[in-house]
Design a protein around this motif. Structure first.
Motif, mmCIF file in Angstrom:
data_model
loop_
_atom_site.group_PDB
_atom_site.id
_atom_site.type_symbol
_atom_site.label_atom_id
_atom_site.label_comp_id
_atom_site.label_asym_id
_atom_site.label_seq_id
_atom_site.Cartn_x
_atom_site.Cartn_y
_atom_site.Cartn_z
ATOM 1 N N TYR A 137 0.717 -1.108 -0.120
ATOM 2 C CA TYR A 137 -0.016 0.075 -0.022
ATOM 3 C C TYR A 137 0.780 1.278 0.025
ATOM 4 C CZ TYR A 137 -3.189 -3.745 1.579
ATOM 5 O OH TYR A 137 -3.928 -4.788 1.696
ATOM 6 N N ALA A 138 2.214 1.145 0.224
ATOM 7 C CA ALA A 138 2.972 2.278 0.168
ATOM 8 C C ALA A 138 3.204 3.032 -0.907
ATOM 9 C CB ALA A 138 4.446 1.843 0.735
ATOM 10 N N GLY A 139 2.580 4.357 -1.054
ATOM 11 C CA GLY A 139 2.558 5.177 -2.045
ATOM 12 C C GLY A 139 1.585 4.710 -3.298
ATOM 13 N N LYS A 140 0.890 3.772 -3.075
ATOM 14 C CA LYS A 140 -0.097 3.004 -4.042
ATOM 15 C C LYS A 140 -1.441 3.499 -3.673
ATOM 16 C CE LYS A 140 3.769 -0.233 -5.068
ATOM 17 N NZ LYS A 140 4.461 0.715 -4.047
ATOM 18 N N ASP A 141 -1.806 4.565 -4.023
ATOM 19 C CA ASP A 141 -3.132 4.920 -3.409
ATOM 20 C C ASP A 141 -4.443 4.004 -4.111
ATOM 21 O OD1 ASP A 141 -2.123 6.738 -1.659
ATOM 22 O OD2 ASP A 141 -2.441 8.377 -3.055
ATOM 23 N N ALA A 142 -4.160 3.374 -5.473
ATOM 24 C CA ALA A 142 -5.270 2.940 -5.937
ATOM 25 C C ALA A 142 -5.347 1.514 -5.389
ATOM 26 C CB ALA A 142 -4.634 2.677 -7.603
ATOM 27 N N ILE A 143 -4.597 0.983 -4.590
ATOM 28 C CA ILE A 143 -4.975 -0.168 -3.827
ATOM 29 C C ILE A 143 -5.628 0.028 -2.679
ATOM 30 C CG2 ILE A 143 -3.933 -2.402 -3.133
ATOM 31 C CD1 ILE A 143 -1.671 -1.967 -5.123
ATOM 32 N N GLN A 144 -6.568 -0.515 -2.423
ATOM 33 C CA GLN A 144 -7.100 -0.435 -1.038
ATOM 34 C C GLN A 144 -7.020 -1.546 -0.063
ATOM 35 O OE1 GLN A 144 -8.677 2.725 -0.042
ATOM 36 N NE2 GLN A 144 -7.397 3.364 -1.938
ATOM 37 N N VAL A 145 -7.558 -1.751 0.994
ATOM 38 C CA VAL A 145 -7.093 -2.700 2.095
ATOM 39 C C VAL A 145 -8.425 -3.371 2.299
ATOM 40 C CG1 VAL A 145 -6.010 -3.169 4.477
ATOM 41 C CG2 VAL A 145 -5.484 -1.091 3.260
#
Length: 256
Positions: free
Chosen positions: A149-157
Protein backbone atom coordinates in the motif's frame (compact mmCIF):
# COMPACT_ATOMS: atom_id res chain seq x y z
CA UNK A 1 -21.31 6.99 13.52
CA UNK A 2 -23.52 4.48 11.73
CA UNK A 3 -23.53 0.77 12.36
CA UNK A 4 -21.18 -1.34 10.29
CA UNK A 5 -22.72 -3.60 7.68
CA UNK A 6 -22.60 -7.32 8.46
CA UNK A 7 -21.65 -9.46 5.51
CA UNK A 8 -20.56 -13.02 4.81
CA UNK A 9 -17.64 -14.23 2.74
CA UNK A 10 -19.21 -17.04 0.74
CA UNK A 11 -15.95 -19.02 0.65
CA UNK A 12 -17.14 -20.33 4.02
CA UNK A 13 -20.08 -21.94 2.17
CA UNK A 14 -18.18 -23.00 -0.95
CA UNK A 15 -19.44 -26.58 -0.81
CA UNK A 16 -23.03 -25.51 -0.26
CA UNK A 17 -22.79 -22.93 -3.04
CA UNK A 18 -21.43 -25.55 -5.43
CA UNK A 19 -24.50 -27.69 -4.79
CA UNK A 20 -27.22 -25.03 -4.62
CA UNK A 21 -26.50 -21.34 -5.15
CA UNK A 22 -30.07 -20.15 -4.76
CA UNK A 23 -30.90 -22.26 -1.72
CA UNK A 24 -27.68 -21.29 0.02
CA UNK A 25 -28.17 -17.57 -0.55
CA UNK A 26 -31.77 -17.85 0.64
CA UNK A 27 -30.51 -19.41 3.87
CA UNK A 28 -27.90 -16.66 4.32
CA UNK A 29 -30.54 -13.97 3.89
CA UNK A 30 -32.98 -15.70 6.25
CA UNK A 31 -30.35 -15.78 8.99
CA UNK A 32 -30.04 -12.01 8.77
CA UNK A 33 -26.81 -11.32 6.93
CA UNK A 34 -27.04 -8.01 5.08
CA UNK A 35 -24.51 -8.57 2.33
CA UNK A 36 -22.33 -11.19 0.69
CA UNK A 37 -18.82 -11.23 -0.68
CA UNK A 38 -18.45 -13.73 -3.49
CA UNK A 39 -15.75 -16.33 -4.03
CA UNK A 40 -16.81 -17.60 -7.43
CA UNK A 41 -20.18 -17.43 -9.18
CA UNK A 42 -20.73 -21.13 -9.93
CA UNK A 43 -21.69 -20.52 -13.56
CA UNK A 44 -24.66 -18.33 -12.64
CA UNK A 45 -25.06 -15.40 -15.08
CA UNK A 46 -24.64 -11.97 -13.56
CA UNK A 47 -28.18 -10.78 -14.32
CA UNK A 48 -29.70 -13.86 -12.67
CA UNK A 49 -27.45 -13.45 -9.62
CA UNK A 50 -28.43 -9.80 -9.32
CA UNK A 51 -32.13 -10.65 -9.57
CA UNK A 52 -31.77 -13.24 -6.82
CA UNK A 53 -29.88 -10.88 -4.52
CA UNK A 54 -32.49 -8.17 -5.03
CA UNK A 55 -35.28 -10.62 -4.22
CA UNK A 56 -33.51 -11.67 -1.03
CA UNK A 57 -32.54 -8.18 0.04
CA UNK A 58 -28.83 -9.04 0.03
CA UNK A 59 -26.23 -6.47 -0.96
CA UNK A 60 -23.38 -7.58 -3.21
CA UNK A 61 -20.34 -6.22 -1.39
CA UNK A 62 -17.71 -7.41 -3.81
CA UNK A 63 -15.91 -10.49 -4.99
CA UNK A 64 -12.69 -12.38 -4.43
CA UNK A 65 -11.17 -12.64 -7.90
CA UNK A 66 -8.09 -14.78 -8.45
CA UNK A 67 -5.02 -13.27 -10.05
CA UNK A 68 -5.52 -15.62 -13.00
CA UNK A 69 -9.03 -14.24 -13.54
CA UNK A 70 -7.77 -10.67 -13.25
CA UNK A 71 -5.05 -11.47 -15.78
CA UNK A 72 -7.17 -13.36 -18.27
CA UNK A 73 -10.62 -11.77 -18.02
CA UNK A 74 -10.31 -8.41 -16.30
CA UNK A 75 -13.10 -6.76 -18.26
CA UNK A 76 -15.43 -9.69 -17.71
CA UNK A 77 -14.84 -9.54 -13.96
CA UNK A 78 -15.46 -5.80 -13.91
CA UNK A 79 -18.65 -6.21 -15.93
CA UNK A 80 -19.97 -8.92 -13.61
CA UNK A 81 -19.39 -6.73 -10.57
CA UNK A 82 -21.10 -3.79 -12.26
CA UNK A 83 -24.14 -5.93 -12.97
CA UNK A 84 -24.28 -7.06 -9.34
CA UNK A 85 -24.04 -3.47 -8.15
CA UNK A 86 -20.93 -4.40 -6.20
CA UNK A 87 -18.13 -1.96 -5.51
CA UNK A 88 -15.07 -4.01 -4.64
CA UNK A 89 -12.82 -6.28 -6.74
CA UNK A 90 -10.55 -8.12 -4.33
CA UNK A 91 -7.36 -10.11 -4.84
CA UNK A 92 -7.71 -12.88 -2.27
CA UNK A 93 -4.46 -14.84 -2.50
CA UNK A 94 -1.05 -15.14 -4.11
CA UNK A 95 0.29 -18.60 -4.95
CA UNK A 96 3.45 -19.70 -3.15
CA UNK A 97 5.40 -19.99 -6.40
CA UNK A 98 4.88 -16.27 -7.06
CA UNK A 99 6.01 -14.96 -3.68
CA UNK A 100 9.30 -16.60 -2.84
CA UNK A 101 11.42 -13.45 -2.61
CA UNK A 102 11.35 -9.65 -2.55
CA UNK A 103 11.78 -9.31 -6.32
CA UNK A 104 8.72 -11.43 -6.97
CA UNK A 105 6.77 -9.37 -4.47
CA UNK A 106 7.84 -6.14 -6.14
CA UNK A 107 6.56 -7.47 -9.46
CA UNK A 108 3.26 -8.56 -7.89
CA UNK A 109 2.74 -5.21 -6.20
CA UNK A 110 3.35 -3.43 -9.49
CA UNK A 111 0.88 -5.76 -11.22
CA UNK A 112 -1.74 -5.17 -8.53
CA UNK A 113 -1.32 -1.43 -8.90
CA UNK A 114 -1.84 -1.69 -12.65
CA UNK A 115 -5.01 -3.72 -12.16
CA UNK A 116 -6.20 -1.33 -9.46
CA UNK A 117 -5.79 1.68 -11.73
CA UNK A 118 -7.87 0.06 -14.48
CA UNK A 119 -10.52 -1.08 -12.00
CA UNK A 120 -10.66 2.44 -10.63
CA UNK A 121 -11.12 3.96 -14.07
CA UNK A 122 -14.29 1.89 -14.37
CA UNK A 123 -15.78 3.00 -11.07
CA UNK A 124 -14.79 0.12 -8.80
CA UNK A 125 -12.14 -0.25 -6.12
CA UNK A 126 -9.37 -2.85 -6.04
CA UNK A 127 -8.58 -4.33 -2.64
CA UNK A 128 -5.88 -6.73 -1.52
CA UNK A 129 -6.75 -9.38 1.09
CA UNK A 130 -3.92 -10.56 3.33
CA UNK A 131 -2.92 -13.83 4.92
CA UNK A 132 0.03 -14.27 7.27
CA UNK A 133 2.69 -14.64 4.59
CA UNK A 134 2.72 -10.90 3.88
CA UNK A 135 4.52 -10.64 7.21
CA UNK A 136 7.13 -13.29 6.33
CA UNK A 137 8.94 -11.15 3.74
CA UNK A 138 10.05 -7.56 3.53
CA UNK A 139 10.34 -5.22 0.56
CA UNK A 140 12.66 -2.26 0.96
CA UNK A 141 12.77 -2.75 4.71
CA UNK A 142 9.05 -3.05 5.43
CA UNK A 143 6.64 -5.95 5.57
CA UNK A 144 5.08 -6.89 2.25
CA UNK A 145 1.72 -6.03 3.82
CA UNK A 146 2.81 -2.42 4.17
CA UNK A 147 4.77 -2.32 0.91
CA UNK A 148 1.59 -3.32 -0.93
CA UNK A 149 0.00 0.00 0.00
CA UNK A 150 2.99 2.34 0.36
CA UNK A 151 2.56 5.19 -2.12
CA UNK A 152 -0.03 3.21 -4.07
CA UNK A 153 -3.33 4.92 -3.40
CA UNK A 154 -5.13 2.87 -6.04
CA UNK A 155 -4.84 -0.28 -3.91
CA UNK A 156 -7.22 -0.35 -0.96
CA UNK A 157 -7.16 -2.68 2.04
CA UNK A 158 -9.26 -5.69 2.93
CA UNK A 159 -7.71 -6.66 6.25
CA UNK A 160 -8.12 -10.14 7.64
CA UNK A 161 -7.64 -9.57 11.37
CA UNK A 162 -7.37 -13.29 12.05
CA UNK A 163 -4.32 -13.66 9.82
CA UNK A 164 -2.77 -10.42 11.11
CA UNK A 165 -2.93 -11.68 14.68
CA UNK A 166 -1.79 -15.19 13.70
CA UNK A 167 1.26 -13.57 12.10
CA UNK A 168 2.16 -12.08 15.48
CA UNK A 169 1.01 -8.54 14.71
CA UNK A 170 -1.49 -6.29 16.48
CA UNK A 171 -4.71 -6.10 14.44
CA UNK A 172 -5.92 -3.06 16.38
CA UNK A 173 -2.79 -1.09 15.52
CA UNK A 174 -3.03 -2.16 11.88
CA UNK A 175 -6.66 -1.15 11.64
CA UNK A 176 -5.77 2.30 12.97
CA UNK A 177 -2.79 2.55 10.62
CA UNK A 178 -4.96 2.04 7.54
CA UNK A 179 -7.93 4.14 8.64
CA UNK A 180 -9.60 5.75 5.64
CA UNK A 181 -8.49 3.14 3.12
CA UNK A 182 -9.92 0.04 4.80
CA UNK A 183 -13.52 -0.37 3.61
CA UNK A 184 -13.76 -4.12 4.29
CA UNK A 185 -12.57 -6.11 7.27
CA UNK A 186 -12.61 -9.89 7.44
CA UNK A 187 -14.08 -10.72 10.83
CA UNK A 188 -12.70 -14.08 11.94
CA UNK A 189 -11.57 -15.96 15.01
CA UNK A 190 -8.98 -18.68 15.52
CA UNK A 191 -6.90 -20.81 17.82
CA UNK A 192 -3.78 -22.89 17.16
CA UNK A 193 -3.45 -26.65 17.10
CA UNK A 194 -0.71 -28.63 18.84
CA UNK A 195 1.66 -27.87 15.97
CA UNK A 196 0.90 -24.16 16.06
CA UNK A 197 -1.15 -24.19 12.88
CA UNK A 198 -4.19 -21.98 12.40
CA UNK A 199 -7.62 -23.38 13.29
CA UNK A 200 -10.46 -21.05 12.27
CA UNK A 201 -13.35 -20.93 14.72
CA UNK A 202 -16.81 -19.51 15.09
CA UNK A 203 -16.76 -15.95 16.42
CA UNK A 204 -16.11 -15.61 20.13
CA UNK A 205 -14.35 -18.94 20.57
CA UNK A 206 -10.76 -17.92 19.86
CA UNK A 207 -7.96 -15.42 20.36
CA UNK A 208 -9.09 -12.36 18.38
CA UNK A 209 -10.30 -9.42 20.55
CA UNK A 210 -13.46 -9.11 18.52
CA UNK A 211 -15.22 -6.35 20.44
CA UNK A 212 -12.08 -4.18 20.35
CA UNK A 213 -11.78 -4.91 16.63
CA UNK A 214 -15.32 -3.61 16.09
CA UNK A 215 -14.56 -0.38 17.94
CA UNK A 216 -11.34 0.10 15.99
CA UNK A 217 -13.14 -0.64 12.73
CA UNK A 218 -15.80 1.97 13.44
CA UNK A 219 -13.12 4.55 14.19
CA UNK A 220 -11.22 3.66 11.02
CA UNK A 221 -14.17 4.15 8.67
CA UNK A 222 -14.72 0.48 7.85
CA UNK A 223 -17.96 -0.10 5.94
CA UNK A 224 -18.46 -3.85 6.31
CA UNK A 225 -17.50 -6.55 8.77
CA UNK A 226 -17.27 -9.64 6.60
CA UNK A 227 -17.69 -12.84 8.61
CA UNK A 228 -15.57 -15.75 7.42
CA UNK A 229 -14.48 -19.15 8.65
CA UNK A 230 -12.04 -20.92 6.36
CA UNK A 231 -12.72 -24.37 7.79
CA UNK A 232 -15.65 -25.20 10.06
CA UNK A 233 -15.84 -27.85 12.77
CA UNK A 234 -19.62 -27.99 12.36
CA UNK A 235 -21.72 -27.84 9.19
CA UNK A 236 -20.84 -24.44 7.67
CA UNK A 237 -24.47 -23.28 7.65
CA UNK A 238 -24.57 -23.91 11.40
CA UNK A 239 -21.28 -22.13 11.97
CA UNK A 240 -22.30 -18.99 10.09
CA UNK A 241 -25.52 -18.88 12.15
CA UNK A 242 -23.57 -19.20 15.41
CA UNK A 243 -21.15 -16.48 14.34
CA UNK A 244 -23.97 -14.15 13.35
CA UNK A 245 -25.64 -14.78 16.70
CA UNK A 246 -22.41 -13.60 18.36
CA UNK A 247 -22.51 -10.43 16.26
CA UNK A 248 -26.14 -9.83 17.16
CA UNK A 249 -25.51 -10.34 20.87
CA UNK A 250 -22.31 -8.30 21.09
CA UNK A 251 -22.87 -5.64 18.46
CA UNK A 252 -26.15 -5.33 16.56
CA UNK A 253 -28.45 -5.63 19.58
CA UNK A 254 -26.39 -3.23 21.71
CA UNK A 255 -25.49 -0.65 19.06
CA UNK A 256 -26.78 2.80 19.89
Amino acid sequence: MGRLGIGLQLYTLRDDMAKDVEGTLRHVAKLGYEGVEFAGYFDKPAAEMKQLLDELGLKAIGSHVSLDRFRNNLQGEIDYLHTLGAKYAICPYVGAEERENADQWKALIAECEKIAIEVGKQGLQFLYHNHDFEFHHKVDGEFVFDAMYAGKDAIQVEMDVCWVKYAGQDPLAYIAKYAGRLPLLHFKDFSKDAEGKLVTLELGLGEVPLEQVITAAEQAGVEWLVVEQDHCQKPPLTSIENSLNWVKEHYINVHN
